[in-house]
Scaffold this active site. Structure first.
Site, short mmCIF file in Angstrom:
data_model
loop_
_atom_site.label_atom_id
_atom_site.label_comp_id
_atom_site.label_asym_id
_atom_site.label_seq_id
_atom_site.Cartn_x
_atom_site.Cartn_y
_atom_site.Cartn_z
N TRP A 118 -0.59 3.01 2.94
CA TRP A 118 -1.35 2.15 2.01
C TRP A 118 -0.65 0.80 1.83
O TRP A 118 -1.28 -0.23 1.67
CB TRP A 118 -1.47 2.89 0.68
CG TRP A 118 -2.33 2.29 -0.39
CD1 TRP A 118 -1.91 1.92 -1.63
CD2 TRP A 118 -3.74 2.01 -0.36
NE1 TRP A 118 -2.96 1.44 -2.37
CE2 TRP A 118 -4.11 1.49 -1.62
CE3 TRP A 118 -4.73 2.16 0.62
CZ2 TRP A 118 -5.41 1.11 -1.94
CZ3 TRP A 118 -6.04 1.79 0.31
CH2 TRP A 118 -6.36 1.27 -0.95
N SER A 159 7.17 -1.11 -5.37
CA SER A 159 5.72 -1.11 -5.45
C SER A 159 5.19 -2.30 -6.25
O SER A 159 5.56 -3.43 -5.97
CB SER A 159 5.28 0.24 -6.04
OG SER A 159 3.99 0.53 -5.62
N LYS A 199 6.44 -6.29 -6.12
CA LYS A 199 5.71 -7.57 -6.11
C LYS A 199 6.32 -8.48 -7.19
O LYS A 199 6.56 -9.67 -6.98
CB LYS A 199 4.21 -7.36 -6.39
CG LYS A 199 3.51 -6.31 -5.49
CD LYS A 199 2.02 -6.21 -5.81
CE LYS A 199 1.35 -4.86 -5.64
NZ LYS A 199 1.31 -4.21 -4.37
N HIS A 212 5.82 7.07 -0.49
CA HIS A 212 5.97 5.92 -1.38
C HIS A 212 6.90 6.33 -2.53
O HIS A 212 6.52 7.14 -3.38
CB HIS A 212 4.58 5.58 -1.90
CG HIS A 212 4.49 4.33 -2.70
ND1 HIS A 212 4.80 3.10 -2.18
CD2 HIS A 212 4.12 4.12 -3.99
CE1 HIS A 212 4.61 2.18 -3.12
NE2 HIS A 212 4.20 2.78 -4.23
C1 GTR Z 1 -0.97 1.28 -6.01
C2 GTR Z 1 -1.36 -0.10 -5.61
C3 GTR Z 1 -0.24 -0.73 -4.86
C4 GTR Z 1 1.12 -0.49 -5.49
C5 GTR Z 1 1.20 0.83 -6.22
C6 GTR Z 1 2.28 1.03 -7.25
O1 GTR Z 1 -1.97 2.05 -6.49
O2 GTR Z 1 -2.49 0.02 -4.87
O3 GTR Z 1 -0.49 -2.10 -4.67
O4 GTR Z 1 1.51 -1.54 -6.27
O5 GTR Z 1 0.07 1.14 -6.90
O6 GTR Z 1 2.70 0.12 -7.94
O7 GTR Z 1 2.67 2.18 -7.37
#
Ligand code: GTR
Length: 433
Positions: free
Chosen positions: A358, A267, A271, A408
């Site tokens: 998402w 997540s 990045k 996720h």
């Molecule tokens: C979310 C965000 C994503 C992702 C995520 C995370 O809310 O929108 O870009 O990075 O968090 O890190 O869990």
């Protein structure tokens, strides 16, 4: 941020929940609504010349793309500091019932006007007769959450409150031991003959708007400067920088094979792993677990999370210039395929989850596919799958991709694939203990 919020067990599940809650009702989840777009060609230089060979890529085009990302996206990070110290806090050669060597190291970095201290937790398989390859990943939670191992020092700086989901300054509780063990799959990693190193990302900078003043970026502000300049590093770049500083330690540890280190992240930390791998070629493998928008996903698709969502919800993650691309993805002189191309010719794994719309699974897949021409130019196989693979059908060689069922998260299935990939890429066979 409530410094004295009542303690509640911090767990990765809280974070996964916040992700789901982030999904906006007006987000595009219909392929028919994805606009037509054309991607910038990673093999065309800023001056319009075509990159025809590997040496021009390496000497000219790669630096140009790095510069674009430094200026427009993540911001410019400081160089490797001249002064660093690695304090060995403990080494236990019979951890986890004898299955692992556990090291706890404080990485002290003379950074700008102060010192950054990061606590690294490292597990290596016991019985190794030569230096072992390693997975390096930042954690959302803290070292103690990786396994129930009672020997791991409890984090004493920031924890995420599971009710408010905010980071609070306090000591991690005993009960948090092993709370995200599912996401780490330490047994699988050790079983393949690999080590795992992790650092809590809050050691580098706690993750909230205003967290900068508690983290490493504040140490680099110029006298009188209170806010970052438009191309100063954001928090993601700071976390990436922390990964590189951890790699500085790894290079000194003779039990670890520094030529075979994978940087992995999930997540937002996916990045960070991508940006660390893009800049720091010491990482021989880069793994993006559902890094989504601002990571592996093609921004121009506008599917799921958008640039504007990142910039409004997490303004501290990216640099000031990145704000210009909210609602203007078509103006980006980059897209995620160029970030991924910076990793070429090294091994790259991009993964998605079916319900993680998402993060735009198809956009992540297309990011990996469109990095292909650079991999090919450098003599490696591109990800050529024409259509997205079905669930649980990993595709590709040097650039590999899978999408699995579920939400996720980082799961045992994800780790199984990364470990198999590492076995092939590193031609590694676990030694029998
Ligand atoms: C979310 C965000 C994503 C992702 C995520 C995370 O809310 O929108 O870009 O990075 O968090 O890190 O869990």
């Amino acid at each position: 941020m409530t410094p004295r919020a009542p303690y509640v067990l911090l767990c990765a599940a809280a974070l996964m929940g916040s992700h789901a809650a982030a999904q906006k009702p007006d987000a595009i989840y219909d392929e028919a609504k994805v606009p037509k777009y054309s991607l910038p060609d990673p093999l065309v230089m800023n001056n319009g010349e075509r990159v025809r060979d590997a040496s021009i890529w390496t000497s000219r085009r790669r630096p140009e793309i790095l510069e674009i990302y430094r200026t427009e996206v993540y911001g410019r990070s400081p160089e490797r500091p001249a002064s660093m110290a690695f304090d060995v806090d403990s080494v236990e050669r019979h951890a986890l019932g004898g299955r692992a060597v556990r090291k706890q190291i404080t990485i002290c970095v003379a950074a700008g006007t102060g010192t950054l201290k990061m606590k690294a937790l490292i597990y290596l398989p016991t019985g190794a007769t030569k230096p072992v390859p390693l997975f390096l990943a930042l954690s959302f939670v803290g070292n103690e959450a990786v396994s129930a191992d009672p020997g791991v020092a409890l984090g004493d700086r920031w924890v995420r409150d599971a009710v408010s989901n905010e980071m609070v300054k306090q000591r991690a509780p005993e009960a948090s031991r092993g709370s995200s063990a599912q996401q780490w799959q330490l047994d699988q990693i050790l079983g393949h003959g690999y080590g795992l190193a992790t650092v809590f990302y809050g050691d580098i900078e706690p993750d909230f708007v205003g967290g900068m003043k508690y983290g490493v970026r504040s140490l680099f502000l110029k006298p009188g400067q209170t806010e970052p300049a438009a191309d100063d590093w954001g928090a993601i770049a700071a976390w990436s920088w922390g990964l590189s500083r951890t790699m500085d330690y790894v290079e000194t540890d003779r039990d670890i094979d520094a030529a075979r280190v994978a940087v992995m992240g999930h997540s937002r930390l996916g990045k960070a792993a991508l940006w660390a791998g893009a800049q720091d070629t010491r990482f021989s493998m880069v793994i993006s677990n559902e890094s989504g928008e601002g990571g592996a996903a093609i921004s121009r698709r506008l599917y799921g999370e958008r640039t504007k969502d990142l910039n409004t919800r997490f303004p501290h993650w990216f640099d000031g210039n990145f704000k210009r691309y909210s609602d203007h993805e078509d103006r980006m002189p980059f897209d995620s395929h160029m970030l991924l191309a910076l990793i070429a010719p090294r091994a790259l794994y991009v993964s998605s989850a079916e319900e993680d719309r998402w993060s735009d699974p198809r956009g992540e897949f297309l990011g990996a596919v469109n990095a292909g021409p650079v991999y090919e130019l450098l003599g490696e196989k591109a990800l050529t799958a024409e259509a997205m693979p079905g669930l649980h059908q990993p595709v590709g060689h040097t650039v590999r991709y899978h999408i699995r069922a579920g939400k996720h998260d980082v799961t045992a299935y994800d780790w199984e694939q990364y470990l198999k990939f590492a076995d092939v890429q590193w031609s590694h066979k676990a030694q029998s203990p």
